[in-house]
Design an enzyme around this catalytic site. Structure first.
Site, PDB file in Angstrom:
ATOM      1  N   ASP A 240      30.449 -22.186 -41.007  1.00 52.70           N
ATOM      2  CA  ASP A 240      30.917 -22.390 -42.192  1.00 52.70           C
ATOM      3  C   ASP A 240      31.354 -23.731 -42.619  1.00 52.70           C
ATOM      4  O   ASP A 240      31.206 -24.556 -41.638  1.00 52.70           O
ATOM      5  CB  ASP A 240      32.397 -21.423 -42.516  1.00 52.70           C
ATOM      6  CG  ASP A 240      33.553 -21.995 -41.593  1.00 52.70           C
ATOM      7  OD1 ASP A 240      33.363 -22.979 -40.639  1.00 52.70           O
ATOM      8  OD2 ASP A 240      34.482 -21.052 -41.552  1.00 52.70           O
ATOM      9  N   ASN A 248      37.605 -27.022 -52.499  1.00 55.72           N
ATOM     10  CA  ASN A 248      37.788 -26.269 -53.670  1.00 55.72           C
ATOM     11  C   ASN A 248      39.026 -26.719 -54.548  1.00 55.72           C
ATOM     12  O   ASN A 248      38.996 -26.948 -55.759  1.00 55.72           O
ATOM     13  CB  ASN A 248      37.795 -24.668 -53.602  1.00 55.72           C
ATOM     14  CG  ASN A 248      36.453 -24.149 -53.378  1.00 55.72           C
ATOM     15  OD1 ASN A 248      35.493 -24.765 -53.764  1.00 55.72           O
ATOM     16  ND2 ASN A 248      36.459 -23.051 -52.810  1.00 55.72           N
ATOM     17  N   HIS A 253      36.261 -24.846 -58.205  1.00 61.35           N
ATOM     18  CA  HIS A 253      35.262 -23.873 -57.605  1.00 61.35           C
ATOM     19  C   HIS A 253      33.898 -23.987 -57.846  1.00 61.35           C
ATOM     20  O   HIS A 253      32.759 -23.818 -57.285  1.00 61.35           O
ATOM     21  CB  HIS A 253      35.728 -22.580 -58.171  1.00 61.35           C
ATOM     22  CG  HIS A 253      37.102 -22.001 -57.396  1.00 61.35           C
ATOM     23  ND1 HIS A 253      37.009 -21.583 -56.205  1.00 61.35           N
ATOM     24  CD2 HIS A 253      38.192 -22.088 -57.912  1.00 61.35           C
ATOM     25  CE1 HIS A 253      38.344 -21.137 -55.871  1.00 61.35           C
ATOM     26  NE2 HIS A 253      39.013 -21.370 -56.661  1.00 61.35           N
ATOM     27  N   ASP A 257      30.639 -23.876 -55.408  1.00 60.37           N
ATOM     28  CA  ASP A 257      29.576 -23.248 -55.671  1.00 60.37           C
ATOM     29  C   ASP A 257      28.477 -24.041 -55.385  1.00 60.37           C
ATOM     30  O   ASP A 257      27.251 -23.787 -54.654  1.00 60.37           O
ATOM     31  CB  ASP A 257      29.524 -22.458 -56.930  1.00 60.37           C
ATOM     32  CG  ASP A 257      30.229 -21.365 -57.010  1.00 60.37           C
ATOM     33  OD1 ASP A 257      31.109 -20.874 -55.885  1.00 60.37           O
ATOM     34  OD2 ASP A 257      30.631 -20.929 -58.003  1.00 60.37           O
ATOM     35  N   GLU A 283      32.403 -18.857 -47.488  1.00 65.41           N
ATOM     36  CA  GLU A 283      31.692 -20.088 -47.011  1.00 65.41           C
ATOM     37  C   GLU A 283      30.911 -20.049 -45.622  1.00 65.41           C
ATOM     38  O   GLU A 283      30.603 -21.080 -45.085  1.00 65.41           O
ATOM     39  CB  GLU A 283      32.689 -21.388 -46.949  1.00 65.41           C
ATOM     40  CG  GLU A 283      33.729 -21.335 -45.696  1.00 65.41           C
ATOM     41  CD  GLU A 283      34.790 -20.540 -46.162  1.00 65.41           C
ATOM     42  OE1 GLU A 283      35.925 -20.694 -45.398  1.00 65.41           O
ATOM     43  OE2 GLU A 283      35.000 -19.872 -47.190  1.00 65.41           O
TER      44      GLU A 283
END
Length: 371
Positions: A240, A248, A253, A257, A283
């Site tokens: 991750d 974030n 966000h 993404d 993630e």
């Protein structure tokens, strides 16, 4: 059968009576003053007349002609050796568009002049079976053409019987059926493609386009079964992005993404053809290396870690970067089921976080000896 035999007996008796009467009159002379020959002819007339009216012999030919020829739906034409029309039924006249009464005795080539190309093709043929088309587009008619020799020798100089059967409706139905089958085949192909696409979409993550967790379970079970059969290990990696929540919060966000999508692209381009990459959730990502021992999985995963650590993401005037941590477990070394192997890899990922992140750690039952 009895009726036909009685007719033969009546006709035969009528024919024989003059012969019998003449023979008796010449050789036996039973009655000197009476000539039996004229009397026998009278008896013949009576017998023949009785047979004609009793068995309706004179009605047979007209009835047969009206029933079999005049009323038949197929067109019938009889042509003699000289090419003149000897007989033609009403159906043939309707097909070619000429009256029946004005055709008999005329040249077939002259009467059938509207069908000149067909006459030229089949005019000198004594035996033929073909499918012909007359008219164009919506007004087109299709006929089954049959030509038979009446000479009994098969020579072209004999008379011929021509029969035309209208098969337009059958041909149209076959054409419509073929079109319907083609449409059905196309629809089936489209449905099959749509079904495959829907199935593919159902096992894909919409953001990264990697396979999702739903497909991971099915894939790992299948690969573990295959590994048991051929005796090779399967390495499973959970990784991750480090400090992704802080990332974030700082950049938003949408930036998060974009970074997840970039990591997905890196994973799909870097793994081998037989390996698979999955988005596990949030993630977290999972890599499954088939037929790869722990040492090889450590090397490949660390190469991916270094590549991602070097990656820079231009975003809204900024250049963003991130790092990742990974934990590795091997089937069947670290677990005998899918859940056991995933728990082992997740434990190794936790140790990587504890040890400072941006690193790859293999599972070990003794954490102090983890790689």
């Amino acid at each position: 059968e009895m009726c036909i035999r009685d007719r033969y007996i009546a006709v035969g008796a009528g024919v024989l009576m003059p012969w019998v009467g003449s023979a008796l009159d010449v050789f036996v002379q039973p009655f000197a003053s009476v000539n039996l020959a004229p009397l026998s002819f009278v008896m013949t007339g009576l017998v023949m007349g009785w047979g004609l009216f009793h068995y309706r012999l004179l009605d047979l030919v007209p009835v047969a002609r009206a029933t079999l020829v005049d009323r038949m739906a197929d067109g019938m034409l009889v042509v003699d050796a000289s090419g003149r029309i000897v007989d033609m039924n009403p159906a043939f006249g309707r097909i070619v568009g000429i009256p029946e009464s004005g055709a008999v005795g005329r040249s077939a080539a002259e009467v059938l002049s509207p069908w000149q190309s067909i006459v030229e093709t089949y005019g000198g043929v004594s035996e033929a079976q073909a499918e012909i088309k007359v008219g164009r587009e919506e007004r087109e008619h299709v006929y089954d053409l049959s030509i038979s020799s009446l000479s009994g020798t098969g020579r072209s100089e004999g008379g011929r019987l021509v029969v035309l059967r209208d098969i337009t409706m059958r041909v149209r139905a076959e054409r419509e059926l073929r079109a319907a089958n083609e449409n059905l085949s196309r629809n089936i192909a489209e449905i099959s493609a749509l079904r495959d696409r829907l199935k593919e979409e159902s096992i894909r993550d919409p953001l990264t386009r990697l396979y999702n967790r739903r497909f991971l379970d099915e894939y790992m079970d299948r690969e573990f079964t295959r590994a048991d059969r051929i005796g090779t290990p399967v390495s499973v990696v959970i990784l991750d992005i480090d400090f992704f929540k802080r990332y974030n919060d700082e950049y938003g966000h949408l930036a998060g993404d974009a970074m997840l999508e970039s990591l997905g692209n890196l994973l799909s381009k870097s793994i081998r053809g037989g390996d698979m990459a999955f988005r596990y959730g949030g993630e977290e990502f999972v890599l499954v290396f088939t037929a790869m021992p722990l040492a090889g999985a450590l090397t490949r995963t660390d190469e991916l870690r270094i590549a991602f650590d070097s990656f820079r993401l231009p975003y809204e005037g900024r250049v963003l970067r991130a790092s990742l941590s990974a934990g590795i477990a091997v089937y069947p070394l670290h677990g005998e089921t899918r859940d056991e192997v995933l728990r082992a890899a997740d434990a190794a990922l936790y140790r990587a976080k504890v040890q400072g992140r941006n690193r790859v750690v293999a599972f070990s039952a003794n954490p102090d000896r983890e790689l």
